[in-house]
Design an enzyme around this catalytic site. Sequence first.
Site, PDB file in Angstrom:
ATOM      1  N   ARG A 195      -7.051  -4.353  -2.346  1.00 55.40           N
ATOM      2  CA  ARG A 195      -7.678  -3.759  -1.160  1.00 55.40           C
ATOM      3  C   ARG A 195      -7.588  -2.240  -1.254  1.00 55.40           C
ATOM      4  O   ARG A 195      -6.765  -1.602  -0.588  1.00 55.40           O
ATOM      5  CB  ARG A 195      -6.992  -4.285   0.095  1.00 55.40           C
ATOM      6  CG  ARG A 195      -7.169  -5.788   0.275  1.00 55.40           C
ATOM      7  CD  ARG A 195      -6.238  -6.339   1.331  1.00 55.40           C
ATOM      8  NE  ARG A 195      -6.427  -7.784   1.497  1.00 55.40           N
ATOM      9  CZ  ARG A 195      -5.590  -8.574   2.162  1.00 55.40           C
ATOM     10  NH1 ARG A 195      -4.498  -8.058   2.712  1.00 55.40           N
ATOM     11  NH2 ARG A 195      -5.832  -9.867   2.273  1.00 55.40           N
ATOM     12  N   ASP A 241      -8.082   1.728  -0.953  1.00 55.28           N
ATOM     13  CA  ASP A 241      -8.243   2.575   0.229  1.00 55.28           C
ATOM     14  C   ASP A 241      -9.574   3.322   0.208  1.00 55.28           C
ATOM     15  O   ASP A 241     -10.273   3.370  -0.799  1.00 55.28           O
ATOM     16  CB  ASP A 241      -7.107   3.610   0.293  1.00 55.28           C
ATOM     17  CG  ASP A 241      -5.770   2.985   0.649  1.00 55.28           C
ATOM     18  OD1 ASP A 241      -5.762   1.901   1.256  1.00 55.28           O
ATOM     19  OD2 ASP A 241      -4.739   3.588   0.312  1.00 55.28           O
ATOM     20  N   ARG A 280      -0.509   6.384  -5.921  1.00 57.09           N
ATOM     21  CA  ARG A 280      -0.769   7.741  -5.431  1.00 57.09           C
ATOM     22  C   ARG A 280       0.530   8.501  -5.159  1.00 57.09           C
ATOM     23  O   ARG A 280       0.589   9.723  -5.343  1.00 57.09           O
ATOM     24  CB  ARG A 280      -1.636   7.682  -4.181  1.00 57.09           C
ATOM     25  CG  ARG A 280      -3.075   7.256  -4.478  1.00 57.09           C
ATOM     26  CD  ARG A 280      -3.825   6.845  -3.227  1.00 57.09           C
ATOM     27  NE  ARG A 280      -3.861   7.926  -2.238  1.00 57.09           N
ATOM     28  CZ  ARG A 280      -4.247   7.747  -0.977  1.00 57.09           C
ATOM     29  NH1 ARG A 280      -4.606   6.539  -0.546  1.00 57.09           N
ATOM     30  NH2 ARG A 280      -4.272   8.775  -0.141  1.00 57.09           N
TER      31      ARG A 280
END
Length: 255
Positions: free
Chosen positions: A54, A56, A201
């Site tokens: 999923r 972002d 990230r």
Amino acid sequence: MEDTKKRVMLIVAYDGTNYCGWQIQPNGNTIEGELNRALSELLGEKIIVSGASRTDAGVHSCGNVAVFDTIARMPAEKISYALNQRLPEDIVVQCSQTVPPDFHPRHVKSKKTYEYRILNREFRDPNRRLDTYFYYRHLDVHAMREAAGYLVGEHDFKSFCSIHARVETTVRRIYALTVDKKEDIITIRITGNGFLYNMVRIIAGTLIRVGTGEYKPEQIPEILAAKDREMAGPTAPAHGLTMIGIEYEDLEEKS
């Protein structure tokens, strides 16, 4: 004669710039929403896909995976061709094929690979603004590479996970983590058995801090041991991240 239901897997590439991420949301276009719409129109039945990752808002993909069930007689391998005629130009299905009816892309053993790309130069390049994170300060790639080595293996990555994540365990295994530079682009490539929310990230943000000299490479074990999000670096912007692809052991064994 009853129609036979089959499960179809899609390999999906997309530029995430104009989307609110993968997962359907009340307000805003999503990758999942576009796939559901186009598939339902194409096959004449309500289709709801299940995705492997999923991603972002703003995150890109070369090979995210989704599956869906259908009673349509159209051969699975032909669906990608017809589907791409109905999708926006920034979403392209690379492959479609049948998989076992119990196959689910998030519930089987896999290796996922992501790349985080940093444009490290004095001035921005307008042609790379959508798929790289511009960072003007010089980054020490050798130090970043040394720091990355400490993250390889099985660790508790709680320090590298968003505090909003809801998971049973924050232990993950990193199989490979490389940092390379070609001209002005630094590429952080990471392969693991799964990733926590914002984990890649946050790793990128932490390695950037190492590259500037704010963190030393040998501080990485301390950050891991602390199991404290405040100890790691910032979450790097989404647009520098691309999902490269997913390897499924079970599918390879059966193929």
